[in-house]
Design an enzyme around this catalytic site. Structure first.
Site, PDB file in Angstrom:
ATOM      1  N   GLY A 169     -65.041  75.343  24.905  1.00 54.81           N
ATOM      2  CA  GLY A 169     -64.476  76.653  25.421  1.00 54.81           C
ATOM      3  C   GLY A 169     -64.508  77.137  26.801  1.00 54.81           C
ATOM      4  O   GLY A 169     -63.511  77.262  27.612  1.00 54.81           O
ATOM      5  N   ILE A 170     -65.786  77.055  27.313  1.00 52.14           N
ATOM      6  CA  ILE A 170     -66.093  77.406  28.512  1.00 52.14           C
ATOM      7  C   ILE A 170     -65.612  76.509  29.467  1.00 52.14           C
ATOM      8  O   ILE A 170     -64.966  76.831  30.723  1.00 52.14           O
ATOM      9  CB  ILE A 170     -67.662  77.505  28.805  1.00 52.14           C
ATOM     10  CG1 ILE A 170     -68.230  78.923  28.042  1.00 52.14           C
ATOM     11  CG2 ILE A 170     -68.021  78.037  30.522  1.00 52.14           C
ATOM     12  CD1 ILE A 170     -69.478  78.839  27.841  1.00 52.14           C
ATOM     13  N   VAL A 228     -75.326  76.213  33.556  1.00 51.85           N
ATOM     14  CA  VAL A 228     -75.093  77.586  32.940  1.00 51.85           C
ATOM     15  C   VAL A 228     -75.086  77.313  31.388  1.00 51.85           C
ATOM     16  O   VAL A 228     -74.648  78.363  30.600  1.00 51.85           O
ATOM     17  CB  VAL A 228     -73.621  78.108  33.316  1.00 51.85           C
ATOM     18  CG1 VAL A 228     -73.590  78.673  34.913  1.00 51.85           C
ATOM     19  CG2 VAL A 228     -72.716  77.033  33.072  1.00 51.85           C
ATOM     20  N   ARG A 274     -78.237  75.628  28.917  1.00 53.32           N
ATOM     21  CA  ARG A 274     -79.338  75.765  28.477  1.00 53.32           C
ATOM     22  C   ARG A 274     -80.387  75.389  29.372  1.00 53.32           C
ATOM     23  O   ARG A 274     -80.444  74.262  29.883  1.00 53.32           O
ATOM     24  CB  ARG A 274     -79.628  75.346  27.151  1.00 53.32           C
ATOM     25  CG  ARG A 274     -78.840  75.697  26.209  1.00 53.32           C
ATOM     26  CD  ARG A 274     -78.889  77.290  25.646  1.00 53.32           C
ATOM     27  NE  ARG A 274     -77.973  77.648  24.675  1.00 53.32           N
ATOM     28  CZ  ARG A 274     -76.893  78.271  25.055  1.00 53.32           C
ATOM     29  NH1 ARG A 274     -76.918  78.802  26.237  1.00 53.32           N
ATOM     30  NH2 ARG A 274     -75.960  79.028  23.960  1.00 53.32           N
ATOM     31  N   GLU A 332     -88.145  79.912  31.385  1.00 48.28           N
ATOM     32  CA  GLU A 332     -87.292  81.057  31.759  1.00 48.28           C
ATOM     33  C   GLU A 332     -87.917  82.293  31.329  1.00 48.28           C
ATOM     34  O   GLU A 332     -88.014  82.391  29.934  1.00 48.28           O
ATOM     35  CB  GLU A 332     -85.899  80.919  31.051  1.00 48.28           C
ATOM     36  CG  GLU A 332     -84.729  81.881  31.437  1.00 48.28           C
ATOM     37  CD  GLU A 332     -83.506  81.811  30.955  1.00 48.28           C
ATOM     38  OE1 GLU A 332     -82.890  80.756  31.339  1.00 48.28           O
ATOM     39  OE2 GLU A 332     -83.005  82.844  30.197  1.00 48.28           O
ATOM     40  N   HIS A 336     -79.877  84.585  34.299  1.00 53.22           N
ATOM     41  CA  HIS A 336     -79.317  84.500  33.194  1.00 53.22           C
ATOM     42  C   HIS A 336     -78.308  85.355  33.071  1.00 53.22           C
ATOM     43  O   HIS A 336     -78.206  86.136  32.106  1.00 53.22           O
ATOM     44  CB  HIS A 336     -80.207  84.297  32.031  1.00 53.22           C
ATOM     45  CG  HIS A 336     -79.815  83.711  30.794  1.00 53.22           C
ATOM     46  ND1 HIS A 336     -80.614  83.040  29.947  1.00 53.22           N
ATOM     47  CD2 HIS A 336     -78.655  83.608  30.335  1.00 53.22           C
ATOM     48  CE1 HIS A 336     -79.869  82.524  28.808  1.00 53.22           C
ATOM     49  NE2 HIS A 336     -78.623  82.897  29.243  1.00 53.22           N
ATOM     50  N   ALA A 383     -74.939  85.032  33.577  1.00 55.87           N
ATOM     51  CA  ALA A 383     -73.402  84.359  33.317  1.00 55.87           C
ATOM     52  C   ALA A 383     -72.670  85.183  32.356  1.00 55.87           C
ATOM     53  O   ALA A 383     -71.502  85.419  32.344  1.00 55.87           O
ATOM     54  CB  ALA A 383     -73.526  83.007  33.206  1.00 55.87           C
TER      55      ALA A 383
END
Length: 309
Positions: A138-139, A220, A222, A251, A270, A272
């Site tokens: 979808g993104i 964007v 993982r 992270e 992180h 987005a």
């Protein structure tokens, strides 16, 4: 339906659930659904037998998987849903921002006006470049829409190889020969795939060496999709041109990591997908998923615990 919300509720999400006629209760009051927005340490050690569905407030479930939480409760019949798809627009916007920031060398520009040498070297996004979407869900589809005015030729990479609207071609990730061409023949790479054993360090030293020297990677998805040290070496030695990272491995990235100081790298923490969007959208998704569950259907964003997404 009764629902609990842990570790603490989002007011807007609660309002959407209540507007649909559902009641928020404490976990001890035998809810039917748990809406969960925390990390592994926040998840209850035990769930009441009444809990049939856990709605997770974010798309990535790797930490819960790695902690064994999903498998433990799925074994007794609890079904899980994540928040995949409801943040497509916000993540696609952030992705476009990172692409432009890296391509236009925003980090390298200082306060002084006379920085023309930077722009002489810049590979602008607008001049018919080729971009590969690694994980075209979808993104990715939303990002293709956003990229359309820039004249970018998009190759979509997904699990099935099924055609993706707006892409000039679609490649199955399992097709090694086709993927070799993807790495070699695109200048921009956007990583959006889920993190699974098959995608861990998908971008490694070998893949980086196969890319053009003007390649830019934006992650964007993982952090673990990229071998961080291999990326650092590739940027240090000019193997590729730049990177935009909203997620990293580890992270957060340690404060003394060399990626912070490279002016060809733009890092965002992180962001987005940020909490204010989650709060506004998870409640409505939980309502839809419960309706599907109650009617005996698969939920919109149901997680395959064995597959890991």
């Amino acid at each position: 339906m009764k629902f609990a919300f842990l570790p603490s509720p989002w007011e807007a999400s609660v309002a959407d659930l209540q507007a649909a006629g559902h009641e928020m209760v404490d976990l001890e009051q035998n809810p039917d659904m748990l809406v969960f927005r925390g990390g592994p340490k926040d998840f209850p050690d035990t769930l009441p037998e009444s809990v049939k569905v856990v709605q997770i407030g974010y798309a990535g479930i790797e930490m819960l998987l790695d902690a064994g939480i999903l498998a433990k409760h799925a074994a007794r019949g609890v079904r899980f849903a994540n928040a995949a798809g409801i943040y497509d627009d916000t993540v696609a916007e952030s992705t476009l921002g990172l692409l432009l920031a890296v391509s236009h060398r925003h980090k390298a520009v200082r306060r002084e006006w006379n920085q023309s040498q930077l722009f002489d070297e810049t590979e602008f996004l607008f001049d018919n470049k080729k971009l590969a979407l690694i994980g075209a869900g979808g993104i990715g589809k939303k990002l293709i829409e956003f990229l359309a005015p820039f004249g970018v030729e998009v190759t979509a990479v997904n699990r099935s190889g099924r055609e993706v609207k707006g892409a000039v071609q679609t490649v199955a990730m399992s097709d090694a020969e086709a993927m070799a061409q993807v790495w070699a023949n695109n200048e921009y790479f956007v990583l959006l795939a889920p993190l699974t054993p098959d995608t861990k360090h998908l971008v490694n030293a070998e893949v980086l060496a196969a890319m053009p020297s003007n390649a830019v990677i934006v992650n964007v998805g993982r952090g673990g999709l990229i071998d961080t040290e291999a990326l650092t070496d590739a940027l240090r030695h000019g193997t590729i041109a730049g990177a935009g990272l909203d997620v990293t491995e580890p992270e957060p990235l340690p404060a003394d990591h060399p990626l912070w100081d490279m002016d060809t790298v733009v890092i965002t923490p992180h962001t987005a997908n940020i909490p204010r969007f989650m709060e506004r959208r998870v409640g409505a998704l939980a309502v839809k998923n419960w309706e599907k569950f109650a009617s005996g259907e698969q939920m919109h964003t149901e997680v395959d615990v064995d597959a890991g997404y």
